[in-house]
Design a protein around this motif. Structure first.
Motif, PDB file in Angstrom:
ATOM      1  N   LYS B   3       0.851  -1.179   0.000  1.00  0.00           N
ATOM      2  CA  LYS B   3       0.000   0.000   0.000  1.00  0.00           C
ATOM      3  C   LYS B   3       0.893   1.237   0.000  1.00  0.00           C
ATOM      4  O   LYS B   3       1.744   1.382   0.863  1.00  0.00           O
ATOM      5  N   LYS B   4       0.641   2.089  -0.957  1.00  0.00           N
ATOM      6  CA  LYS B   4       1.386   3.341  -0.982  1.00  0.00           C
ATOM      7  C   LYS B   4       0.767   4.293   0.039  1.00  0.00           C
ATOM      8  O   LYS B   4      -0.440   4.535   0.026  1.00  0.00           O
ATOM      9  N   VAL B   5       1.609   4.814   0.920  1.00  0.00           N
ATOM     10  CA  VAL B   5       1.108   5.772   1.891  1.00  0.00           C
ATOM     11  C   VAL B   5       1.129   7.163   1.264  1.00  0.00           C
ATOM     12  O   VAL B   5       2.170   7.632   0.807  1.00  0.00           O
ATOM     13  N   VAL B   6      -0.027   7.799   1.236  1.00  0.00           N
ATOM     14  CA  VAL B   6      -0.140   9.126   0.629  1.00  0.00           C
ATOM     15  C   VAL B   6      -0.147  10.168   1.735  1.00  0.00           C
ATOM     16  O   VAL B   6      -0.847  10.004   2.733  1.00  0.00           O
ATOM     17  N   THR B   7       0.626  11.226   1.576  1.00  0.00           N
ATOM     18  CA  THR B   7       0.619  12.277   2.607  1.00  0.00           C
ATOM     19  C   THR B   7      -0.722  12.996   2.582  1.00  0.00           C
ATOM     20  O   THR B   7      -1.413  13.028   1.564  1.00  0.00           O
ATOM     21  N   GLU B  10      -1.602  15.494  -0.250  1.00  0.00           N
ATOM     22  CA  GLU B  10      -1.817  14.995  -1.615  1.00  0.00           C
ATOM     23  C   GLU B  10      -3.108  14.201  -1.755  1.00  0.00           C
ATOM     24  O   GLU B  10      -3.484  13.801  -2.846  1.00  0.00           O
ATOM     25  N   ARG B  11      -3.738  13.955  -0.635  1.00  0.00           N
ATOM     26  CA  ARG B  11      -4.912  13.078  -0.663  1.00  0.00           C
ATOM     27  C   ARG B  11      -6.059  13.762  -1.398  1.00  0.00           C
ATOM     28  O   ARG B  11      -6.445  14.879  -1.077  1.00  0.00           O
ATOM     29  N   THR B  21     -18.171   6.709   7.863  1.00  0.00           N
ATOM     30  CA  THR B  21     -17.217   7.712   8.331  1.00  0.00           C
ATOM     31  C   THR B  21     -16.204   8.041   7.241  1.00  0.00           C
ATOM     32  O   THR B  21     -15.852   7.199   6.428  1.00  0.00           O
ATOM     33  N   VAL B  22     -15.754   9.287   7.231  1.00  0.00           N
ATOM     34  CA  VAL B  22     -14.727   9.722   6.290  1.00  0.00           C
ATOM     35  C   VAL B  22     -13.410   9.847   7.037  1.00  0.00           C
ATOM     36  O   VAL B  22     -13.316  10.589   8.011  1.00  0.00           O
ATOM     37  N   LEU B  23     -12.422   9.131   6.598  1.00  0.00           N
ATOM     38  CA  LEU B  23     -11.157   9.062   7.329  1.00  0.00           C
ATOM     39  C   LEU B  23     -10.240  10.248   7.049  1.00  0.00           C
ATOM     40  O   LEU B  23     -10.385  10.944   6.040  1.00  0.00           O
ATOM     41  N   SER B  24      -9.308  10.454   7.948  1.00  0.00           N
ATOM     42  CA  SER B  24      -8.234  11.425   7.763  1.00  0.00           C
ATOM     43  C   SER B  24      -7.171  11.099   8.795  1.00  0.00           C
ATOM     44  O   SER B  24      -7.457  10.448   9.806  1.00  0.00           O
ATOM     45  N   GLU B  25      -5.951  11.558   8.525  1.00  0.00           N
ATOM     46  CA  GLU B  25      -4.881  11.331   9.500  1.00  0.00           C
ATOM     47  C   GLU B  25      -5.321  11.794  10.872  1.00  0.00           C
ATOM     48  O   GLU B  25      -5.181  11.102  11.872  1.00  0.00           O
ATOM     49  N   ARG B  26      -5.879  12.995  10.902  1.00  0.00           N
ATOM     50  CA  ARG B  26      -6.277  13.605  12.156  1.00  0.00           C
ATOM     51  C   ARG B  26      -7.273  12.739  12.912  1.00  0.00           C
ATOM     52  O   ARG B  26      -7.113  12.485  14.108  1.00  0.00           O
ATOM     53  N   LEU B  27      -8.305  12.262  12.187  1.00  0.00           N
ATOM     54  CA  LEU B  27      -9.325  11.440  12.833  1.00  0.00           C
ATOM     55  C   LEU B  27      -8.711  10.167  13.402  1.00  0.00           C
ATOM     56  O   LEU B  27      -9.017   9.741  14.518  1.00  0.00           O
ATOM     57  N   TYR B  63      -2.836   5.240   5.385  1.00  0.00           N
ATOM     58  CA  TYR B  63      -2.533   6.539   5.978  1.00  0.00           C
ATOM     59  C   TYR B  63      -1.188   6.559   6.707  1.00  0.00           C
ATOM     60  O   TYR B  63      -0.547   7.590   6.793  1.00  0.00           O
ATOM     61  N   PHE B  64      -0.805   5.416   7.253  1.00  0.00           N
ATOM     62  CA  PHE B  64       0.456   5.357   7.991  1.00  0.00           C
ATOM     63  C   PHE B  64       1.225   4.106   7.589  1.00  0.00           C
ATOM     64  O   PHE B  64       0.619   3.065   7.320  1.00  0.00           O
TER      65      PHE B  64
END
Lengths: 238, 238
Positions: B3-7, B10-11, B21-27, B63-64
């Motif tokens: 899996k390519k981790v996208v910053t 760039e998402r 639910t809509v994901l994000s690094e922060r969430l 994400y990570f």
DNA sequence: CTTTAAGGTCTACGGCGTTGGCATAAGGAT
DNA sequence: ATCCTTATGCCAACGCCGTAGACCTTAAAG
């Protein structure tokens, strides 16, 4: 827990393992230390430890209440080694300094093990012995009980905290091999002066500093403070 | 890694999860922090995190780069919170003191998370920001570059080391609930004066002390040393 | 409206800590 | 020397874990 853990002293029968080795707490702890050193923190598992001992993994549970118990025993071992490598001279400041450095060094000699154990208070014999020693040095030096306890607290926590921190850095270095090592000469050295003027101005000094431990400096700072406190107290109530 | 981790920047697509639910690094980071707080350090796993997010566990890997990457992001978050909670006054000593306490407090607010992250240097933006801030305070206060770097080093490592150590103690308390808490009033208080005279003599003081952090004391000791250094340097080369 | 690829999901692998049940031999009693 | 007890080592199994690879779906670019 289905398996009763028997303390080393009460242990009577010593039945050899299928592969012939005779187990003991000591042997298990030392094998674990060797595995940690050779394969890193993630390289220690009940199963691998079993294989390394020539025994079934579950046998370990006859000696320690889970891997956590083994971890505490490892910490105890490191603390014991620090104490054994240390000799008193009778001068409180010299002795405290060398004892602090001995503890720090003992843990750093096994970084992967230190990471697992340095932040645990075990209450086991050698650890208590260290505490008794420190308090003895301070009280014999003439500190009041209140001061002695305060300095003891700062002293032992400083030693352990830096053992853990510096061991963490070392352990990562051992594993990531230089990927992290040049952080201070790579990431930090290339920050532009416009956004990070202070880092940019001192980058050359930072690289030197950050790859060494701050512990000795802080230890001396603590001892300086204690010294000042001692002379001022002497002046007051003698 | 398949899996390519996208910053985060760039998402582009934000496809909602099966459960909406809509994901994000922060969430993800905040959910992880909540899980750590509620279920302890062992309560955070990719699978549980997935369920808590209403997503498949493996989604986290978009994400990570592994749980380790998530861990570093959590550390960055805690450092950011420390910085946000802090305000400068312009007096170097006051500012350093409050910044140190802010870092310590920020980590201790999430002991389980702190244990995982406090001994990691990440090189991420907010961490660098803290470093730049400290160096700025010191250099603006008139310290030489060499002194500034030395004090900075001791300062940041002291804060992190005690964040980790004290968080470890707190995290254990949270989990073992008092089993460990009364160590100083149980184990240590019952040592006989014949074998452990110094501990026995100070047991009542020890119990009080050992359940608090030695960090503030050591921080002040460090600042005292720095202050002395500053005035002596001023005397020399002005 | 079509195309494309980002990003969520499914399945699977190998490893982990730990446990309960079992077998066997060590060491005390006779 | 023999028996008996039980400590202690071994086995098999449970339910977790991290994470890789293939697949599918749907948001967005044109």
């Amino acid at each position: 827990m289905p398996k009763k853990v028997v303390t080393e002293a009460e242990r009577r029968r010593r039945r050899p393992t299928r592969q012939g080795t005779v187990l003991s707490e000591r042997l298990i702890v030392q094998t674990a230390l060797r595995m940690l050193r050779e394969h890193g923190a993630a390289g220690l598992s009940a199963r691998r430890l079993g294989t390394a001992l020539g025994a079934d993994p579950s046998t370990v549970y006859r000696y320690f209440a889970g891997l956590d118990g083994l971890t505490r025993a490892i910490g105890e071992e490191l603390m014991g080694r620090a104490l054994d490598s240390w000799t008193a001279t009778g001068t409180w400041r010299t002795d405290l300094r060398s004892l602090g450095l001995a503890i720090h060094a003992s843990y750093l000699a096994h970084p992967q093990a230190a990471v697992l154990t340095a932040s645990r208070v075990t209450g086991r014999p050698r650890e208590i012995e260290v505490d008794e020693t420190i308090l003895g040095i301070l009280r014999d030096a003439g500190f009041t009980d209140t001061d002695a306890v305060g300095i003891y607290h700062a002293f032992i926590d400083l030693a352990l905290a830096f053992a853990a921190l510096d061991a963490g850095a070392l352990a990562i270095k051992d594993e990531v091999r230089e990927a992290d090592e040049h952080m201070w000469t790579s990431t930090y050295a290339h920050l532009p002066p416009t956004t990070h003027p202070h880092i940019a101005a001192t980058a050359h000094l930072l690289a030197d500093r950050m790859n060494h431990s701050a512990y000795p400096v802080l230890l001396d700072t603590l001892l300086n403070g204690a010294d000042a406190r001692l002379t001022s107290t002497r002046g007051q109530d003698v």
